[in-house]
Design an enzyme around this catalytic site. Structure first.
Site, PDB file in Angstrom:
ATOM      1  N   SER A 232     -12.355   6.083  26.328  1.00  0.00           N
ATOM      2  CA  SER A 232     -13.678   6.378  25.787  1.00  0.00           C
ATOM      3  C   SER A 232     -14.668   6.677  26.921  1.00  0.00           C
ATOM      4  CB  SER A 232     -14.147   5.221  24.899  1.00  0.00           C
ATOM      5  OG  SER A 232     -15.282   5.578  24.140  1.00  0.00           O
TER       6      SER A 232
ATOM      7  N   ASP B   9     -10.821  10.554  15.142  1.00  0.00           N
ATOM      8  CA  ASP B   9     -11.853  10.250  16.130  1.00  0.00           C
ATOM      9  C   ASP B   9     -12.681  11.508  16.356  1.00  0.00           C
ATOM     10  OD1 ASP B   9     -13.393   9.399  18.259  1.00  0.00           O
ATOM     11  OD2 ASP B   9     -11.731   9.277  19.677  1.00  0.00           O
TER      12      ASP B   9
ATOM     13  N   HIS C  23     -10.442   5.987  16.902  1.00  0.00           N
ATOM     14  CA  HIS C  23     -10.934   5.588  18.215  1.00  0.00           C
ATOM     15  C   HIS C  23     -10.702   4.087  18.418  1.00  0.00           C
ATOM     16  CE1 HIS C  23     -13.536   6.597  21.663  1.00  0.00           C
ATOM     17  NE2 HIS C  23     -14.028   5.372  21.550  1.00  0.00           N
TER      18      HIS C  23
END
Length: 297
Positions: free
Chosen positions: A151, A238, A268
């Protein structure tokens, strides 16, 4: 087709819990995150050692996690959390999962975070730690060193990889690589909706800097030739998936060896969920195999 039933039951609980929490401040969000990570199991390691490593403006806390039957390639782990959530202890479960599935010793680092430390301070920390690790791999019991980030950590890892010579691999897990705009929303077949505050999250990190700077948005770099081999891992549901896929294509077009793992039916942050449902466990195993395969080339 949607998520498989077992995983769907789990992710509905996650989404409902996040919606119910709706933290009103960074402090509350950090507290909620810390509590949530206490429920994530920590795979056993053969050795664990705390140490300090160089950062951009002084030493950083770090933790070396060595799995059983570790290979001779190590990974420096740059954690996610929107450049502001969690510290060394909070992210250790994910670092352990990465070590266990890849068979690599993992050095987890605690870089400075926004909003107290905006760009480029976190990136400066990651670059300094990576340079140290590449120059002193024996300290990690390794022959070579790569970087892995998820991320926002994927953003920092991708940006740092453009500046640090000698990395064996860059592993980018659902990375944010374009901070110039919000990701395009996705159509969710199961009606799952997570609270989103991407614009606010970006602003905390970017501050007054130009978001089109490739050190903030690696996808916009003019030249990616000569970068380390890459594994890019994205998740089907995501909103960052399109960015990750675009960056993998840019790397491939530049002649960089790249393998893409498109984790179908997942969301995610699935690296933390392998003990809660079969589908993320399968994807984590595939992730580990992809990293090992790329390191073996």
């Amino acid at each position: 087709m949607g998520r498989d039933p077992e995983y769907l039951r789990f992710i509905r609980r996650v989404a409902d819990a996040r919606a119910a929490a709706a933290p009103s401040s960074i402090e509350a969000a950090c507290d909620d995150f810390r509590r949530s990570m206490t429920y994530v199991p920590r795979p056993p390691m053969a050795r664990v050692r705390d140490l300090e490593v160089p950062g951009g403006d002084g030493p950083l806390r770090a933790r070396l996690l060595v799995p059983a039957d570790a290979g001779d390639d190590a990974l420096v782990y740059v954690h996610g959390g929107g450049w502001h959530l969690g510290g060394l202890d909070d992210w250790e479960p994910v670092a352990r999962v990465i070590a266990q599935t890849t068979g690599c010793p993992v050095l987890e680092i605690e870089h400075r975070q926004a909003p107290e430390h905006r760009f480029p301070a976190p990136l400066d920390d990651v670059r300094a730690a990576l340079r140290w690790a590449v120059e002193t791999p024996a300290t990690l019991g390794a022959r070579r060193v790569g970087v892995v980030g998820d991320s926002s950590g994927g953003n920092l890892a991708a940006a740092a990889a453009r500046h640090v010579d000698g990395l064996a691999i860059q592993v980018l897990v659902y990375p944010a690589v374009d901070l110039t705009r919000d990701p395009e929303p996705i159509e969710d077949p199961d009606g799952i909706a997570f609270p989103r505050a991407m614009a606010q999250t970006r602003e905390r990190y970017v501050g007054a800097a130009d978001p089109s700077d490739p050190d903030l948005s690696p996808l916009l770099a003019t030249d990616l030739a000569g970068l380390p081999p890459a594994v890019v891992c994205v998740a089907e549901y995501d909103s960052l998936r399109a960015q990750g896929m675009a960056y993998a294509k840019r790397l491939d077009d530049a002649g960089v060896a790249v393998e893409v793992l498109d984790a179908h039916g997942l969301d995610h942050a699935f690296l933390a969920w392998g003990t809660f449902a079969r589908r993320p466990a399968e994807a984590i195993a595939q992730f580990g195999a992809a990293v090992r395969s790329m390191l073996a080339r």
